[in-house]
Design an enzyme around this catalytic site. Structure first.
Site, PDB file in Angstrom:
ATOM      1  N   SER A  35       0.831  -1.211   0.000  1.00  0.00           N
ATOM      2  CA  SER A  35       0.000   0.000   0.000  1.00  0.00           C
ATOM      3  C   SER A  35       0.864   1.260   0.000  1.00  0.00           C
ATOM      4  O   SER A  35       1.840   1.378   0.745  1.00  0.00           O
ATOM      5  CB  SER A  35      -0.899   0.012   1.247  1.00  0.00           C
ATOM      6  OG  SER A  35      -1.532   1.275   1.341  1.00  0.00           O
ATOM      7  N   SER A  37      -0.477   4.148   0.763  1.00  0.00           N
ATOM      8  CA  SER A  37      -1.189   5.130   1.588  1.00  0.00           C
ATOM      9  C   SER A  37      -0.331   5.749   2.691  1.00  0.00           C
ATOM     10  O   SER A  37      -0.392   6.969   2.896  1.00  0.00           O
ATOM     11  CB  SER A  37      -2.455   4.500   2.185  1.00  0.00           C
ATOM     12  OG  SER A  37      -3.360   4.234   1.131  1.00  0.00           O
ATOM     13  N   THR A  88      -9.333  -1.341   2.489  1.00  0.00           N
ATOM     14  CA  THR A  88      -9.193  -1.659   1.084  1.00  0.00           C
ATOM     15  C   THR A  88      -9.578  -3.117   0.893  1.00  0.00           C
ATOM     16  O   THR A  88     -10.151  -3.738   1.802  1.00  0.00           O
ATOM     17  CB  THR A  88      -7.761  -1.277   0.605  1.00  0.00           C
ATOM     18  OG1 THR A  88      -7.661  -1.575  -0.774  1.00  0.00           O
ATOM     19  CG2 THR A  88      -6.656  -1.995   1.361  1.00  0.00           C
ATOM     20  N   LYS A  92     -14.237  -3.558   2.100  1.00  0.00           N
ATOM     21  CA  LYS A  92     -15.074  -2.349   2.009  1.00  0.00           C
ATOM     22  C   LYS A  92     -16.561  -2.598   2.271  1.00  0.00           C
ATOM     23  O   LYS A  92     -17.253  -1.717   2.763  1.00  0.00           O
ATOM     24  CB  LYS A  92     -14.891  -1.695   0.640  1.00  0.00           C
ATOM     25  CG  LYS A  92     -13.531  -1.040   0.455  1.00  0.00           C
ATOM     26  CD  LYS A  92     -13.437  -0.345  -0.874  1.00  0.00           C
ATOM     27  CE  LYS A  92     -12.056   0.235  -1.084  1.00  0.00           C
ATOM     28  NZ  LYS A  92     -11.939   0.954  -2.354  1.00  0.00           N
ATOM     29  N   ASN A 113     -14.851   3.007   2.732  1.00  0.00           N
ATOM     30  CA  ASN A 113     -13.384   2.895   2.691  1.00  0.00           C
ATOM     31  C   ASN A 113     -12.738   3.702   3.812  1.00  0.00           C
ATOM     32  O   ASN A 113     -11.521   3.677   3.966  1.00  0.00           O
ATOM     33  CB  ASN A 113     -12.830   3.349   1.333  1.00  0.00           C
ATOM     34  CG  ASN A 113     -12.980   4.837   1.112  1.00  0.00           C
ATOM     35  OD1 ASN A 113     -13.829   5.470   1.736  1.00  0.00           O
ATOM     36  ND2 ASN A 113     -12.169   5.402   0.248  1.00  0.00           N
ATOM     37  N   ASP A 128     -14.462   7.177  -2.209  1.00  0.00           N
ATOM     38  CA  ASP A 128     -14.030   6.774  -3.560  1.00  0.00           C
ATOM     39  C   ASP A 128     -14.746   7.569  -4.660  1.00  0.00           C
ATOM     40  O   ASP A 128     -14.127   7.924  -5.672  1.00  0.00           O
ATOM     41  CB  ASP A 128     -14.276   5.275  -3.791  1.00  0.00           C
ATOM     42  CG  ASP A 128     -13.202   4.402  -3.151  1.00  0.00           C
ATOM     43  OD1 ASP A 128     -12.085   4.903  -2.905  1.00  0.00           O
ATOM     44  OD2 ASP A 128     -13.487   3.213  -2.901  1.00  0.00           O
ATOM     45  N   ALA A 154     -18.918  -3.634 -12.229  1.00  0.00           N
ATOM     46  CA  ALA A 154     -20.111  -3.537 -11.374  1.00  0.00           C
ATOM     47  C   ALA A 154     -19.765  -3.959  -9.948  1.00  0.00           C
ATOM     48  O   ALA A 154     -20.634  -4.346  -9.172  1.00  0.00           O
ATOM     49  CB  ALA A 154     -21.235  -4.405 -11.946  1.00  0.00           C
ATOM     50  N   GLY A 155     -18.462  -3.907  -9.600  1.00  0.00           N
ATOM     51  CA  GLY A 155     -18.025  -4.263  -8.251  1.00  0.00           C
ATOM     52  C   GLY A 155     -18.101  -3.047  -7.327  1.00  0.00           C
ATOM     53  O   GLY A 155     -18.802  -2.070  -7.616  1.00  0.00           O
ATOM     54  N   ALA A 157     -15.931  -0.622  -6.485  1.00  0.00           N
ATOM     55  CA  ALA A 157     -15.464   0.675  -6.983  1.00  0.00           C
ATOM     56  C   ALA A 157     -16.459   1.234  -8.001  1.00  0.00           C
ATOM     57  O   ALA A 157     -16.723   2.444  -8.038  1.00  0.00           O
ATOM     58  CB  ALA A 157     -14.078   0.515  -7.616  1.00  0.00           C
ATOM     59  N   GLY A 270      -5.121   5.561 -12.226  1.00  0.00           N
ATOM     60  CA  GLY A 270      -5.874   5.783 -10.990  1.00  0.00           C
ATOM     61  C   GLY A 270      -5.134   6.442  -9.836  1.00  0.00           C
ATOM     62  O   GLY A 270      -5.687   6.572  -8.741  1.00  0.00           O
TER      63      GLY A 270
HETATM   64  P1  NDP Z   1     -14.361  -5.917  -7.268  1.00  0.00           P
HETATM   65  O1  NDP Z   1     -13.709  -7.250  -7.064  1.00  0.00           O
HETATM   66  O2  NDP Z   1     -15.490  -5.520  -6.381  1.00  0.00           O
HETATM   67  O3  NDP Z   1     -14.915  -5.835  -8.802  1.00  0.00           O
HETATM   68  C1  NDP Z   1     -14.142  -6.335  -9.864  1.00  0.00           C
HETATM   69  C2  NDP Z   1     -14.797  -5.969 -11.212  1.00  0.00           C
HETATM   70  O4  NDP Z   1     -13.904  -6.404 -12.248  1.00  0.00           O
HETATM   71  C3  NDP Z   1     -16.132  -6.670 -11.474  1.00  0.00           C
HETATM   72  O5  NDP Z   1     -16.952  -5.838 -12.231  1.00  0.00           O
HETATM   73  C4  NDP Z   1     -15.705  -7.891 -12.289  1.00  0.00           C
HETATM   74  O6  NDP Z   1     -16.701  -8.360 -13.158  1.00  0.00           O
HETATM   75  C5  NDP Z   1     -14.604  -7.297 -13.129  1.00  0.00           C
HETATM   76  N1  NDP Z   1     -13.703  -8.322 -13.634  1.00  0.00           N
HETATM   77  C6  NDP Z   1     -12.797  -9.037 -12.922  1.00  0.00           C
HETATM   78  N2  NDP Z   1     -12.145  -9.900 -13.742  1.00  0.00           N
HETATM   79  C7  NDP Z   1     -12.661  -9.706 -14.989  1.00  0.00           C
HETATM   80  C8  NDP Z   1     -12.381 -10.278 -16.275  1.00  0.00           C
HETATM   81  N3  NDP Z   1     -11.442 -11.211 -16.427  1.00  0.00           N
HETATM   82  N4  NDP Z   1     -13.084  -9.830 -17.337  1.00  0.00           N
HETATM   83  C9  NDP Z   1     -14.020  -8.875 -17.205  1.00  0.00           C
HETATM   84  N5  NDP Z   1     -14.332  -8.286 -16.005  1.00  0.00           N
HETATM   85  C10 NDP Z   1     -13.666  -8.698 -14.925  1.00  0.00           C
HETATM   86  O7  NDP Z   1     -13.178  -4.858  -7.238  1.00  0.00           O
HETATM   87  P2  NDP Z   1     -13.266  -3.278  -6.877  1.00  0.00           P
HETATM   88  O8  NDP Z   1     -14.528  -2.761  -7.473  1.00  0.00           O
HETATM   89  O9  NDP Z   1     -13.000  -3.073  -5.439  1.00  0.00           O
HETATM   90  O10 NDP Z   1     -11.989  -2.709  -7.666  1.00  0.00           O
HETATM   91  C11 NDP Z   1     -11.985  -2.631  -9.087  1.00  0.00           C
HETATM   92  C12 NDP Z   1     -10.698  -1.981  -9.573  1.00  0.00           C
HETATM   93  O11 NDP Z   1     -10.646  -0.615  -9.173  1.00  0.00           O
HETATM   94  C13 NDP Z   1      -9.443  -2.634  -9.012  1.00  0.00           C
HETATM   95  O12 NDP Z   1      -8.473  -2.706 -10.035  1.00  0.00           O
HETATM   96  C14 NDP Z   1      -8.976  -1.673  -7.934  1.00  0.00           C
HETATM   97  O13 NDP Z   1      -7.566  -1.733  -7.761  1.00  0.00           O
HETATM   98  C15 NDP Z   1      -9.415  -0.334  -8.538  1.00  0.00           C
HETATM   99  N6  NDP Z   1      -9.640   0.708  -7.502  1.00  0.00           N
HETATM  100  C16 NDP Z   1      -8.856   1.837  -7.559  1.00  0.00           C
HETATM  101  C17 NDP Z   1      -9.049   2.855  -6.638  1.00  0.00           C
HETATM  102  C18 NDP Z   1      -8.197   4.087  -6.717  1.00  0.00           C
HETATM  103  O14 NDP Z   1      -8.193   4.868  -5.754  1.00  0.00           O
HETATM  104  N7  NDP Z   1      -7.496   4.325  -7.809  1.00  0.00           N
HETATM  105  C19 NDP Z   1     -10.080   2.769  -5.568  1.00  0.00           C
HETATM  106  C20 NDP Z   1     -10.864   1.544  -5.638  1.00  0.00           C
HETATM  107  C21 NDP Z   1     -10.623   0.555  -6.564  1.00  0.00           C
HETATM  108  P3  NDP Z   1     -17.643  -9.618 -12.768  1.00  0.00           P
HETATM  109  O15 NDP Z   1     -18.804  -9.047 -12.036  1.00  0.00           O
HETATM  110  O16 NDP Z   1     -17.999 -10.197 -14.095  1.00  0.00           O
HETATM  111  O17 NDP Z   1     -16.812 -10.554 -11.924  1.00  0.00           O
END
Ligand code: NDP
Length: 305
Positions: A35, A37, A88, A92, A113, A128, A154-155, A157, A270
């Site tokens: 990290s 941070s 993180t 979250k 977060n 975020d 759709a996760g 973030a 990012g």
């Molecule tokens: P989550 O695990 O909650 O969500 C992951 C997302 O990625 C889902 O939509 C998932 O889709 C998709 N995904 C994963 N693997 C694949 C693949 N092989 N093909 C297509 N889609 C895929 O993670 P977060 O939402 O917490 O984080 C997402 C990203 O954002 C990370 O890279 C994280 O590092 C970054 N982030 C950056 C921040 C910053 O401050 N810059 C802050 C927060 C996050 P599916 O639903 O199909 O599995």
């Protein structure tokens, strides 16, 4: 134990005998070793201490905790005198259910977060969405208001990003995701909240031709974290966006950003979002504006110690 210099990684047992010379902050995750941070928060605190000397004793630590340890950990952090915590991956969503109070944005995002100490326990926030909006402004001089936005993912973030688009009055929000179930869950969640923003879903592999040109395209999937990952979307299959923002900052240039650069589309990683979500958290904890520029400078590879 004595709170040591902040490059150490701490664990749950360390909270039982926590000793610190001043107020403590921490980022909690698993894994947490890499990290950035602590680096950016210490740079900001050093700068803020010039105007507010009491902040000179604040220290920001790293804790590696498993999800099942959080319920025990929060009261221990409180008893140990911690003022604020960042969470993180993968915590979250879990912390939202453990915090004593939850801000409306974090409640609507379904994720937190940032926790701020209260007399009773912890108040949960989500910075975020703010971090993303501030990053788009810093990188491209643009806001989300009246914009067409393409959001990939759709996760957790993506949830915060989608809510920020709605809060800031985006005109259209096109959300693309690989799994249909997760996409539908997010669309259902957003439907009662969408105010003036028109929200559409699509399969990442098949972007619809109606998506207009000049959108702001935001990657909130984790595709790109791996050095050999492809881009999450084929940019040649969507009308040319006005800008591309990838929430990933390590590696610093993903395949998506390389594609955008080749097409001549302004793009950024990012790091700015990381900085601005952190600056907002530090402002919540200290009650003073945190210097995002100082935090950003501290993260430049040449300035890292
Ligand atoms: P989550 O695990 O909650 O969500 C992951 C997302 O990625 C889902 O939509 C998932 O889709 C998709 N995904 C994963 N693997 C694949 C693949 N092989 N093909 C297509 N889609 C895929 O993670 P977060 O939402 O917490 O984080 C997402 C990203 O954002 C990370 O890279 C994280 O590092 C970054 N982030 C950056 C921040 C910053 O401050 N810059 C802050 C927060 C996050 P599916 O639903 O199909 O599995």
């Amino acid at each position: 134990m004595k709170a040591d210099p902040c490059d150490a990684v701490h664990h749950l047992a360390d909270l039982d005998n926590w000793r610190a010379d001043g107020p403590s902050l921490a980022v909690v995750g698993k894994p947490i070793k890499h990290s950035l941070s602590p680096l950016m928060h210490h740079a900001a605190l050093a700068q803020m201490a010039r105007l507010h000397p009491e902040l000179g004793a604040w220290r920001y630590h790293r804790f590696e905790l498993a999800p099942e340890e959080l319920r025990d950990a929060l009261p221990k952090f409180h008893r140990a005198g911690f003022v604020g915590l960042n969470f993180t991956v993968p915590h979250k969503e879990i912390v939202l259910g453990i915090a004593n109070e939850v801000s409306p944005f974090a409640r609507a995002a379904g994720a937190a977060n940032t926790l701020h100490r209260t007399t009773q326990g912890w108040h949960a926030h989500n910075t975020d969405g703010y971090g993303l909006a501030a990053a788009l402004h810093a990188e491209f001089g643009t806001s989300l208001a009246q914009r067409h936005v393409i959001l990939l993912g759709a996760g957790g973030a993506a949830r915060a990003a989608a809510l920020q688009c709605i809060e800031d009055g985006a005109a259209d929000l096109w959300i693309g995701n690989r799994s249909r179930e997760r996409l539908n869950a997010l669309l259902t969640h957003l439907a009662p909240r969408s105010k003036t923003t028109r929200v559409h879903g699509f399969d990442l592999a098949q972007p619809p031709s109606e998506i207009p040109a000049q959108a702001a395209l935001i990657n909130a999937t984790s595709v790109g974290l791996g050095a050999n990952d492809p881009a999450p979307i084929d940019l040649t299959r969507v009308a040319l966006p006005a800008c591309v923002y990838d929430m990933i900052y390590n590696p610093p240039e993903t395949a998506l950003l390389r594609d955008a650069r080749r097409l001549g589309v302004p793009c950024a990683n990012g790091l700015t979002m990381l900085v601005h979500q952190g600056a907002r958290a530090l402002s919540i904890w200290t009650g003073f504006n945190a210097p995002a520029d100082v935090m950003f400078d501290a993260l430049k590879p040449t300035n890292r110690v």
